[in-house]
Design a protein around this motif. Structure first.
Motif, PDB file in Angstrom:
ATOM      1  N   GLY A 179       8.165  25.682  -1.711  1.00 47.38           N
ATOM      2  CA  GLY A 179       7.300  24.947  -2.647  1.00 47.38           C
ATOM      3  C   GLY A 179       6.724  23.691  -2.021  1.00 47.38           C
ATOM      4  N   THR A 180       7.514  22.986  -1.226  1.00 47.04           N
ATOM      5  CA  THR A 180       7.020  21.742  -0.628  1.00 47.04           C
ATOM      6  C   THR A 180       6.085  22.044   0.527  1.00 47.04           C
ATOM      7  N   ARG A 181       6.417  23.073   1.316  1.00 41.15           N
ATOM      8  CA  ARG A 181       5.533  23.383   2.460  1.00 41.15           C
ATOM      9  C   ARG A 181       4.157  23.831   1.979  1.00 41.15           C
ATOM     10  N   GLU A 182       4.143  24.504   0.810  1.00 38.01           N
ATOM     11  CA  GLU A 182       2.834  24.905   0.255  1.00 38.01           C
ATOM     12  C   GLU A 182       1.948  23.691  -0.002  1.00 38.01           C
ATOM     13  N   LYS A 183       2.581  22.560  -0.254  1.00 40.07           N
ATOM     14  CA  LYS A 183       1.803  21.349  -0.579  1.00 40.07           C
ATOM     15  C   LYS A 183       1.103  20.783   0.656  1.00 40.07           C
ATOM     16  N   ALA A 184       1.464  21.301   1.827  1.00 44.16           N
ATOM     17  CA  ALA A 184       0.720  20.905   3.029  1.00 44.16           C
ATOM     18  C   ALA A 184      -0.491  21.813   3.231  1.00 44.16           C
ATOM     19  N   GLY A 185      -0.593  22.885   2.436  1.00 45.92           N
ATOM     20  CA  GLY A 185      -1.664  23.874   2.613  1.00 45.92           C
ATOM     21  C   GLY A 185      -2.991  23.408   2.033  1.00 45.92           C
ATOM     22  N   PRO A 211      12.735  17.889   7.926  1.00 44.02           N
ATOM     23  CA  PRO A 211      11.439  17.469   7.374  1.00 44.02           C
ATOM     24  C   PRO A 211      10.689  18.636   6.736  1.00 44.02           C
ATOM     25  N   LEU A 212       9.987  18.363   5.633  1.00 42.89           N
ATOM     26  CA  LEU A 212       9.225  19.402   4.928  1.00 42.89           C
ATOM     27  C   LEU A 212       7.739  19.080   4.829  1.00 42.89           C
ATOM     28  N   LEU A 213       7.397  17.811   4.718  1.00 44.57           N
ATOM     29  CA  LEU A 213       6.001  17.464   4.390  1.00 44.57           C
ATOM     30  C   LEU A 213       5.707  16.054   4.883  1.00 44.57           C
ATOM     31  N   ASP A 214       4.465  15.856   5.380  1.00 43.89           N
ATOM     32  CA  ASP A 214       4.017  14.495   5.700  1.00 43.89           C
ATOM     33  C   ASP A 214       2.523  14.432   5.393  1.00 43.89           C
ATOM     34  N   LEU A 215       2.186  13.931   4.207  1.00 45.09           N
ATOM     35  CA  LEU A 215       0.778  13.867   3.786  1.00 45.09           C
ATOM     36  C   LEU A 215       0.263  12.444   3.956  1.00 45.09           C
ATOM     37  N   ASP A 216      -0.937  12.327   4.501  1.00 44.83           N
ATOM     38  CA  ASP A 216      -1.572  11.021   4.647  1.00 44.83           C
ATOM     39  C   ASP A 216      -2.406  10.767   3.382  1.00 44.83           C
ATOM     40  N   VAL A 217      -1.772  10.145   2.393  1.00 41.69           N
ATOM     41  CA  VAL A 217      -2.408   9.934   1.082  1.00 41.69           C
ATOM     42  C   VAL A 217      -3.674   9.085   1.231  1.00 41.69           C
ATOM     43  N   ALA A 218      -3.575   8.031   2.036  1.00 37.86           N
ATOM     44  CA  ALA A 218      -4.720   7.119   2.183  1.00 37.86           C
ATOM     45  C   ALA A 218      -5.914   7.848   2.791  1.00 37.86           C
ATOM     46  N   ASP A 219      -5.634   8.779   3.711  1.00 32.67           N
ATOM     47  CA  ASP A 219      -6.722   9.521   4.339  1.00 32.67           C
ATOM     48  C   ASP A 219      -7.331  10.522   3.345  1.00 32.67           C
ATOM     49  N   LEU A 220      -6.472  11.220   2.595  1.00 34.69           N
ATOM     50  CA  LEU A 220      -6.985  12.172   1.600  1.00 34.69           C
ATOM     51  C   LEU A 220      -7.849  11.459   0.562  1.00 34.69           C
ATOM     52  N   PRO A 236       0.824  -1.214   0.000  1.00 32.94           N
ATOM     53  CA  PRO A 236       0.000   0.000   0.000  1.00 32.94           C
ATOM     54  C   PRO A 236       0.858   1.264   0.000  1.00 32.94           C
ATOM     55  N   TRP A 237       0.424   2.248  -0.773  1.00 32.91           N
ATOM     56  CA  TRP A 237       1.049   3.584  -0.733  1.00 32.91           C
ATOM     57  C   TRP A 237       0.142   4.443   0.144  1.00 32.91           C
ATOM     58  N   ARG A 238       0.615   4.695   1.398  1.00 26.42           N
ATOM     59  CA  ARG A 238      -0.226   5.408   2.367  1.00 26.42           C
ATOM     60  C   ARG A 238       0.230   6.841   2.612  1.00 26.42           C
ATOM     61  N   ARG A 239       1.550   7.070   2.617  1.00 27.81           N
ATOM     62  CA  ARG A 239       2.051   8.393   3.006  1.00 27.81           C
ATOM     63  C   ARG A 239       2.925   8.982   1.916  1.00 27.81           C
ATOM     64  N   TRP A 240       3.043  10.297   1.949  1.00 27.11           N
ATOM     65  CA  TRP A 240       3.957  11.030   1.071  1.00 27.11           C
ATOM     66  C   TRP A 240       4.740  11.959   1.987  1.00 27.11           C
ATOM     67  N   THR A 241       6.006  11.623   2.201  1.00 24.69           N
ATOM     68  CA  THR A 241       6.840  12.498   3.026  1.00 24.69           C
ATOM     69  C   THR A 241       7.880  13.177   2.142  1.00 24.69           C
ATOM     70  N   ALA A 242       8.329  14.350   2.579  1.00 21.28           N
ATOM     71  CA  ALA A 242       9.412  15.047   1.876  1.00 21.28           C
ATOM     72  C   ALA A 242      10.323  15.682   2.924  1.00 21.28           C
ATOM     73  N   LEU A 277      -5.609  17.620  -4.361  1.00 15.57           N
ATOM     74  CA  LEU A 277      -5.296  16.186  -4.285  1.00 15.57           C
ATOM     75  C   LEU A 277      -6.546  15.361  -3.988  1.00 15.57           C
ATOM     76  N   VAL A 278      -7.394  15.887  -3.105  1.00 17.18           N
ATOM     77  CA  VAL A 278      -8.640  15.160  -2.796  1.00 17.18           C
ATOM     78  C   VAL A 278      -9.454  14.987  -4.082  1.00 17.18           C
ATOM     79  N   ARG A 279      -9.506  16.058  -4.882  1.00 17.93           N
ATOM     80  CA  ARG A 279     -10.245  15.963  -6.154  1.00 17.93           C
ATOM     81  C   ARG A 279      -9.585  14.929  -7.081  1.00 17.93           C
ATOM     82  N   LEU A 280      -8.249  14.988  -7.172  1.00 19.77           N
ATOM     83  CA  LEU A 280      -7.538  14.040  -8.039  1.00 19.77           C
ATOM     84  C   LEU A 280      -7.795  12.607  -7.593  1.00 19.77           C
TER      85      LEU A 280
END
Ligand SMILES: Cc1cc2nc3c(=O)[nH]c(=O)nc-3n(C[C@H](O)[C@H](O)[C@H](O)COP(=O)(O)OP(=O)(O)OC[C@H]3O[C@@H](n4cnc5c(N)ncnc54)[C@H](O)[C@@H]3O)c2cc1C
Length: 402
Positions: free
Chosen positions: A370-376, A87-96, A74-80, A383-386
């Motif tokens: 640029g990466t921190r904006e992706k947490a906004g 650390p710059l980003l930690d997105l919960d892909v599975a939750d989104l 499973p691909w659950r998280r996206w960290t950068a 991403l939710v729409r995608l």
């Protein structure tokens, strides 16, 4: 009346998903594949499949979705992070998305997708002409010599990025280069490998991306800016020490993950697959032809959000659904326009978002901002729409044993 005849040229991702969606339909489906059976030479690395493709498969082809989920991770998280570990980003892909995506070996994906399909291997579609009755004839180079398949009601051209049929019908289109080199490789994880789910590590605009795939393997994709954008990949860059230098932080030693990847890339420099990031005009339905382009043949994707294979899966699901509806109503000639109507806006959105998300890879980019904006909220809602706005099917196709 003979059943409608459909030729699928190319059994990569979009072509096979379409063919599975047509299982037990009344159509005669002929699947042509240029490569020989078992030849995975063009599928040597790993893939992350977006959760939107898994949602599409669950809706349209639930048995195939289950088989793929069991074969991948499973691909659950996206960290950068920066390569120094900041650390710059930690997105919960599975939750989104509501479901996880998938990490899988490309060769394994092809193997599963082709299983059970009547694929004619070693058969390359080399040409297509329109017959007087509006149908098509497809020229094929087979191991036994040239062949013409006549009276084809619909050609599904899914032969990938360098689609021969698209070139013949619509001419050569000018790719737009983003100005980014992307290289990919796969290696054995080895003891103490610190890489697991999807992560990115930046040193300025130079980025490493990696995740684990089944078989205890690590897939790694590196990028760096290219100027001018359409220049060839400089031969001098294909060197272990130069590549190390791109990602080593100035401020001190690399983090454990970045250090592992930097050395992995340097060790595998000879087996790297090199490419330039580029896009082309989206085209599904060439006017006046009984032909529909799918996957990379319709819309080579900018790879930043892992939407190449993902959109190909969505294409295959929607196209099989549109064909089944047309078979029921007898309107198979209308399929290309129906697919264009269902898919082109969605592919445009995925392509535009992938381009926008590539901002951190361009020359002079600031990866921190640029990466921190992706947490906004804006990027998260895009991403939710995608991940969630998948074209709903008229009816799912069950294939026990797929
Ligand atoms: C190294 C690499 C890594 C990638 N990583 C990712 C990732 O992580 N996530 C992601 O979503 N995407 C990724 N992509 C992109 C993804 O692989 C493609 O977007 C996807 O494979 C496109 O699917 P497709 O079905 O359109 O074409 P393909 O998968 O390319 O399949 C085309 C098929 O057609 C066959 N063929 C070609 N010409 C003919 C012909 N004339 N007649 C008959 N058969 C023909 C080919 O042999 C092939 O089997 C990656 C691409 C590369 C190169």
């Amino acid at each position: 009346m003979p059943p409608p005849r459909i030729v699928i040229a190319g059994t990569g991702i979009a072509g096979t998903v379409t063919a599975h969606g047509l299982a037990r339909s009344p159509a005669e489906v002929i699947c042509l594949e240029r490569s020989a059976a078992g030849d995975q030479a063009e599928a040597g690395t790993g893939l992350n499949i977006g959760p939107n493709a898994m949602t599409a498969l669950r809706l349209y082809l639930p048995d195939l979705a289950g088989t793929l989920a069991a074969a991948g991770l499973p691909w659950r998280r996206w960290t950068a992070a920066l390569t120094d570990g900041t650390p710059l980003l930690d997105l919960d892909v599975a939750d989104l998305a509501g479901v996880p995506g998938l990490r899988i070996r490309w060769a394994e994906l092809y193997r599963i997708l082709r299983r059970g399909l009547p694929v004619r291997y070693g058969c390359e579609a080399t040409g297509v002409v329109r017959q007087a009755d509006g149908r098509a004839s497809v020229r094929v180079a087979t191991p036994a010599g040239p062949e013409i398949i006549r009276d084809v009601d619909l050609v599904v051209a899914a032969e990938g990025r360098y689609s021969r049929l698209r070139r013949l019908i619509a001419g050569l289109s000018q790719p737009r280069h983003l100005g980014v080199v992307m290289y990919r490789t796969l290696w054995e994880a080895g003891p103490g490998c610190p890489i697991d789910d999807y992560g990115q590590w930046f040193n300025g605009p130079n980025r490493l991306l990696a995740f684990r795939v089944p078989g205890d393997l690590v897939y790694c994709a590196g990028t760096f800016p290219l100027e001018p954008p359409d220049a060839p990949v400089p031969a001098a860059m294909k060197d272990a020490e130069i590549l190390r230098g791109l990602y080593r932080p100035d401020s001190g030693p690399p983090s454990r993950e970045a250090g592992y990847l930097i050395e992995g890339v340097a060790r595998h420099v000879d087996t790297i697959h090199w490419a330039r990031v580029q896009e082309e005009t989206i085209l599904y339905a060439p006017a006046g032809w009984p032909v529909v382009f799918l996957g990379d043949a319709a819309h080579p994707m900018i790879p930043t959000l892992g939407q190449g294979a993902t959109q190909s899966i969505e294409d295959g699901c929607s196209t099989a659904d549109a064909i089944r509806a047309a078979l029921a109503s007898g309107a198979i000639a209308a399929v290309p326009e129906a697919v264009e109507a269902r898919r082109s806006g969605r592919a445009r959105f995925a392509l535009d978002l992938s381009r926008a998300a590539s901002d951190t890879l361009l020359a002079g980019a600031d990866p921190i901002e640029g990466t921190r904006e992706k947490a906004g909220p804006d990027f998260r809602s895009a991403l939710v729409r995608l991940y969630r706005d998948v074209d709903p099917p008229l009816a799912p196709v069950h294939q026990p044993g797929a």
